[in-house]
Design a protein around this motif. Sequence first.
Motif, PDB file in Angstrom:
ATOM      1  N   UNK A 190       0.831  -1.202   0.000  1.00 49.10           N
ATOM      2  CA  UNK A 190       0.000   0.000   0.000  1.00 49.10           C
ATOM      3  C   UNK A 190       0.871   1.259   0.000  1.00 49.10           C
ATOM      4  N   UNK A 191       0.446   2.311  -0.677  1.00 53.27           N
ATOM      5  CA  UNK A 191       1.258   3.537  -0.744  1.00 53.27           C
ATOM      6  C   UNK A 191       1.537   4.150   0.623  1.00 53.27           C
ATOM      7  N   UNK A 192       0.702   3.870   1.599  1.00 51.50           N
ATOM      8  CA  UNK A 192       0.917   4.417   2.956  1.00 51.50           C
ATOM      9  C   UNK A 192       2.184   3.873   3.612  1.00 51.50           C
ATOM     10  N   UNK A 193       2.724   2.778   3.051  1.00 47.36           N
ATOM     11  CA  UNK A 193       3.928   2.163   3.604  1.00 47.36           C
ATOM     12  C   UNK A 193       5.209   2.769   3.042  1.00 47.36           C
ATOM     13  N   UNK A 194       5.103   3.527   1.963  1.00 51.66           N
ATOM     14  CA  UNK A 194       6.281   4.026   1.244  1.00 51.66           C
ATOM     15  C   UNK A 194       6.996   5.127   2.021  1.00 51.66           C
ATOM     16  N   UNK A 195       8.294   5.236   1.787  1.00 50.49           N
ATOM     17  CA  UNK A 195       9.074   6.324   2.372  1.00 50.49           C
ATOM     18  C   UNK A 195       8.899   7.589   1.541  1.00 50.49           C
ATOM     19  N   UNK A 196       9.390   8.690   2.067  1.00 51.02           N
ATOM     20  CA  UNK A 196       9.436   9.921   1.292  1.00 51.02           C
ATOM     21  C   UNK A 196      10.888  10.316   1.014  1.00 51.02           C
TER      22      UNK A 196
END
Length: 323
Positions: A190-196
């Motif tokens: 899920x995109x909520x798991x990605x870093x910035x």
Amino acid sequence: MSKRSIKITLSALLMTAATMTATAPANATSPKGPLTDVRIATHFDLSAGQMPENIALLPDGTANITFAASRQVAQVTPQGKTRILATLPAPADGGVNTPILGFPLATGIAHTSDGTVYVLYATGTADLTGLWRLRHGKAPRRIAALPANGLPNGLALDGKGERLYITDSVLGTVWTVPVTGGTPTAWSTAPELASTGFLGANGAKVHGGALWVTNLDRGTLLRIPVRPGNRAGTPQVKASGLVGIDDFAFTGRGDEILAALNAPNTVVRIKPDGTSTTVLDTGDGLQNPTSVALRGDDVYVLSAAYTTATDPNLLRAHLRKHP
């Protein structure tokens, strides 16, 4: 890479990460709150790479921990004595290709009721990165390979003691694998798991029919329902604005949580409604706290001293029943 270089690298990266995440919770209060009898129980040796990263408690209060920079698994007795259980093998290239950090590190830890210990190891090499198993009297053994271009970090055991969940802070993935080992399955991307830009999905715990995960870069606490057939549901943001949130633990009071905020040097109490208050800070001895564990009302907090470069330690405290 030398221990001094590791400290310099981590300091630069974590300070950069702190500027990329959200600001500290506006509702943070002065320390102490529900915690009493706060003290440093054990001091670790920074010069030996003893930067404690993760913790799993045994029934008698003994703590199994990982030392990130020394690639070690250790045990701390209730009396505060430290014993090294194992040292994971060094990669041939020294770990220079380990994503983001550039050195090999031991991260998440968990154990089953039979005493088997499971540890995550990130090296940037295909032959060593993955899930490792430690059994009494036997050498550590890798039982599940994970992508060399990832950074396996948080490790959580399901309620039945049959399956492990693994967060990858670089690839923004939650993997799952049976405790017997084998080929991991990408459980959620899920995109909520990605870093910035630094580290994304981090700490992980199974609780209340869901996998709860923190995202260090985004400063969020997520709840991912575990659907029938071990399918991942849609992540729900349960709390936000938590700078540098790392690992965490449930207090036993519903969905209430104690969480370590690494760069800000605090531990916060997160209520079920998502509001948070500071309960520990540098005045209590925190040195970049990385993880929290509870056994009943006994609280354990590890500090790795990644940026402070002073006194990595294990802090202990008591959680009041009616704060």
